[in-house]
Design a protein around this motif. Structure first.
Motif, PDB file in Angstrom:
ATOM      1  N   LEU A   8       0.732  -1.213   0.060  1.00 17.14           N
ATOM      2  CA  LEU A   8      -0.136   0.148   0.149  1.00 17.14           C
ATOM      3  C   LEU A   8       0.908   1.176  -0.009  1.00 17.14           C
ATOM      4  O   LEU A   8       0.450   2.259  -0.599  1.00 17.14           O
ATOM      5  CB  LEU A   8      -0.950   0.036   1.221  1.00 17.14           C
ATOM      6  N   THR A   9       2.048   1.255   0.588  1.00 17.26           N
ATOM      7  CA  THR A   9       2.848   2.257   0.636  1.00 17.26           C
ATOM      8  C   THR A   9       3.830   2.575  -0.660  1.00 17.26           C
ATOM      9  O   THR A   9       4.108   3.596  -1.019  1.00 17.26           O
ATOM     10  CB  THR A   9       3.935   2.248   1.904  1.00 17.26           C
ATOM     11  N   ALA A  10       3.995   1.319  -1.298  1.00 19.89           N
ATOM     12  CA  ALA A  10       4.774   1.353  -2.434  1.00 19.89           C
ATOM     13  C   ALA A  10       3.762   1.937  -3.751  1.00 19.89           C
ATOM     14  O   ALA A  10       4.558   2.500  -4.574  1.00 19.89           O
ATOM     15  CB  ALA A  10       5.158  -0.197  -2.747  1.00 19.89           C
ATOM     16  N   ALA A  11       2.454   1.536  -3.887  1.00 22.69           N
ATOM     17  CA  ALA A  11       1.801   1.927  -4.790  1.00 22.69           C
ATOM     18  C   ALA A  11       1.885   3.303  -5.296  1.00 22.69           C
ATOM     19  O   ALA A  11       2.000   3.887  -6.153  1.00 22.69           O
ATOM     20  CB  ALA A  11       0.403   1.524  -4.535  1.00 22.69           C
ATOM     21  N   PRO A  12       1.669   4.386  -4.066  1.00 23.58           N
ATOM     22  CA  PRO A  12       1.752   5.949  -4.518  1.00 23.58           C
ATOM     23  C   PRO A  12       3.240   6.038  -5.164  1.00 23.58           C
ATOM     24  O   PRO A  12       3.328   7.093  -5.776  1.00 23.58           O
ATOM     25  CB  PRO A  12       1.288   6.586  -3.192  1.00 23.58           C
ATOM     26  N   HIS A  13       4.013   5.587  -4.521  1.00 20.48           N
ATOM     27  CA  HIS A  13       5.584   5.727  -4.943  1.00 20.48           C
ATOM     28  C   HIS A  13       5.804   5.340  -6.501  1.00 20.48           C
ATOM     29  O   HIS A  13       6.369   6.019  -7.128  1.00 20.48           O
ATOM     30  CB  HIS A  13       6.688   5.032  -4.079  1.00 20.48           C
ATOM     31  N   ARG A  14       5.125   4.353  -6.729  1.00 19.51           N
ATOM     32  CA  ARG A  14       5.181   3.916  -8.176  1.00 19.51           C
ATOM     33  C   ARG A  14       4.677   4.665  -9.209  1.00 19.51           C
ATOM     34  O   ARG A  14       4.962   5.153 -10.170  1.00 19.51           O
ATOM     35  CB  ARG A  14       4.586   2.271  -8.279  1.00 19.51           C
ATOM     36  N   LEU A  15       3.545   5.248  -8.633  1.00 18.52           N
ATOM     37  CA  LEU A  15       2.401   6.238  -9.639  1.00 18.52           C
ATOM     38  C   LEU A  15       3.283   7.470  -9.625  1.00 18.52           C
ATOM     39  O   LEU A  15       3.390   8.083 -10.704  1.00 18.52           O
ATOM     40  CB  LEU A  15       1.090   6.570  -8.872  1.00 18.52           C
ATOM     41  N   GLU A  16       3.963   8.073  -8.520  1.00 16.93           N
ATOM     42  CA  GLU A  16       4.587   9.134  -8.704  1.00 16.93           C
ATOM     43  C   GLU A  16       5.978   9.050  -9.655  1.00 16.93           C
ATOM     44  O   GLU A  16       5.979   9.821 -10.474  1.00 16.93           O
ATOM     45  CB  GLU A  16       5.105   9.422  -7.132  1.00 16.93           C
ATOM     46  N   GLY A  17       6.670   8.053  -9.507  1.00 21.45           N
ATOM     47  CA  GLY A  17       7.771   7.705 -10.368  1.00 21.45           C
ATOM     48  C   GLY A  17       7.067   7.719 -11.847  1.00 21.45           C
ATOM     49  O   GLY A  17       7.795   8.284 -12.786  1.00 21.45           O
ATOM     50  N   GLN A  18       6.167   6.934 -12.101  1.00 19.28           N
ATOM     51  CA  GLN A  18       5.455   7.036 -13.533  1.00 19.28           C
ATOM     52  C   GLN A  18       5.047   8.360 -14.048  1.00 19.28           C
ATOM     53  O   GLN A  18       5.572   8.659 -15.221  1.00 19.28           O
ATOM     54  CB  GLN A  18       4.177   6.068 -13.473  1.00 19.28           C
ATOM     55  N   ARG A  19       4.536   8.955 -13.038  1.00 22.53           N
ATOM     56  CA  ARG A  19       4.186  10.490 -13.555  1.00 22.53           C
ATOM     57  C   ARG A  19       5.383  11.338 -14.156  1.00 22.53           C
ATOM     58  O   ARG A  19       5.435  12.174 -14.720  1.00 22.53           O
ATOM     59  CB  ARG A  19       3.428  11.271 -12.405  1.00 22.53           C
ATOM     60  N   ALA A  20       6.545  11.287 -13.053  1.00 21.96           N
ATOM     61  CA  ALA A  20       7.822  11.888 -13.166  1.00 21.96           C
ATOM     62  C   ALA A  20       8.239  11.635 -14.756  1.00 21.96           C
ATOM     63  O   ALA A  20       9.030  12.356 -15.454  1.00 21.96           O
ATOM     64  CB  ALA A  20       8.627  11.598 -12.129  1.00 21.96           C
ATOM     65  N   ARG A  21       8.212  10.251 -14.814  1.00 26.11           N
ATOM     66  CA  ARG A  21       8.977   9.758 -16.251  1.00 26.11           C
ATOM     67  C   ARG A  21       8.126  10.310 -17.286  1.00 26.11           C
ATOM     68  O   ARG A  21       8.789  10.291 -18.591  1.00 26.11           O
ATOM     69  CB  ARG A  21       8.931   8.191 -16.290  1.00 26.11           C
ATOM     70  N   ASN A  22       6.989  10.733 -17.293  1.00 23.46           N
ATOM     71  CA  ASN A  22       6.138  10.874 -18.534  1.00 23.46           C
ATOM     72  C   ASN A  22       5.701  12.243 -18.436  1.00 23.46           C
ATOM     73  O   ASN A  22       4.917  12.840 -19.055  1.00 23.46           O
ATOM     74  CB  ASN A  22       4.557  10.177 -18.346  1.00 23.46           C
ATOM     75  N   ASP A  23       6.054  13.167 -17.595  1.00 17.85           N
ATOM     76  CA  ASP A  23       6.335  14.512 -17.596  1.00 17.85           C
ATOM     77  C   ASP A  23       7.012  15.241 -18.707  1.00 17.85           C
ATOM     78  O   ASP A  23       8.029  14.997 -18.739  1.00 17.85           O
ATOM     79  CB  ASP A  23       6.916  15.105 -16.356  1.00 17.85           C
ATOM     80  N   THR A  24       6.055  16.205 -19.382  1.00 16.20           N
ATOM     81  CA  THR A  24       6.490  16.483 -20.621  1.00 16.20           C
ATOM     82  C   THR A  24       6.746  18.101 -20.502  1.00 16.20           C
ATOM     83  O   THR A  24       6.878  18.708 -21.706  1.00 16.20           O
ATOM     84  CB  THR A  24       5.492  16.210 -21.891  1.00 16.20           C
ATOM     85  N   ARG A  25       6.659  18.716 -19.423  1.00 16.60           N
ATOM     86  CA  ARG A  25       6.869  19.942 -19.187  1.00 16.60           C
ATOM     87  C   ARG A  25       8.186  20.387 -19.693  1.00 16.60           C
ATOM     88  O   ARG A  25       9.178  19.652 -19.629  1.00 16.60           O
ATOM     89  CB  ARG A  25       6.668  20.506 -17.845  1.00 16.60           C
TER      90      ARG A  25
END
Length: 99
Positions: A8-25
């Motif tokens: 449960l604590t790893a799931a948000p970290h995974r999502l955050e990492g995925q968002r960071a890798r796909n950030d196109t700013r």
């Protein structure tokens, strides 16, 4: 129970990492490109064997690079670039042949 809590604590970290890798700013993309370039350049320093030869002395490594920059600012810069380019290409070719 502990395993489920860890999941449960790893799931948000995974999502955050995925968002960071796909950030196109623009600034994020630029930062990612610069980070990749710095990692590649560090890899070249290691691949050349300079880390072992200098016993990982950062001052020596930086001094080598400053000396190269001084050479490139001098009158003999074209000759130095040609020489270093040939040596680098040969080293890349030798490295590829070993693989």
């Amino acid at each position: 129970m502990r395993h489920r809590l860890r999941q449960l604590t790893a799931a948000p970290h995974r999502l955050e990492g995925q968002r960071a890798r796909n950030d196109t700013r623009a600034w994020v993309v630029k930062r990612r490109e610069r980070t990749r370039q710095l990692i590649e350049l560090g890899g070249l320093v290691a691949e050349a064997g300079l880390v072992e030869l200098t016993d990982d002395d950062r001052a020596v490594l930086f001094g080598l690079m400053v000396e190269a920059a001084v050479t490139l600012r001098g009158d003999d810069s074209e000759h130095a670039l040609t020489l270093w380019r040939r040596r680098g290409r040969r080293a890349f070719a030798d490295n590829d042949a070993e693989l």
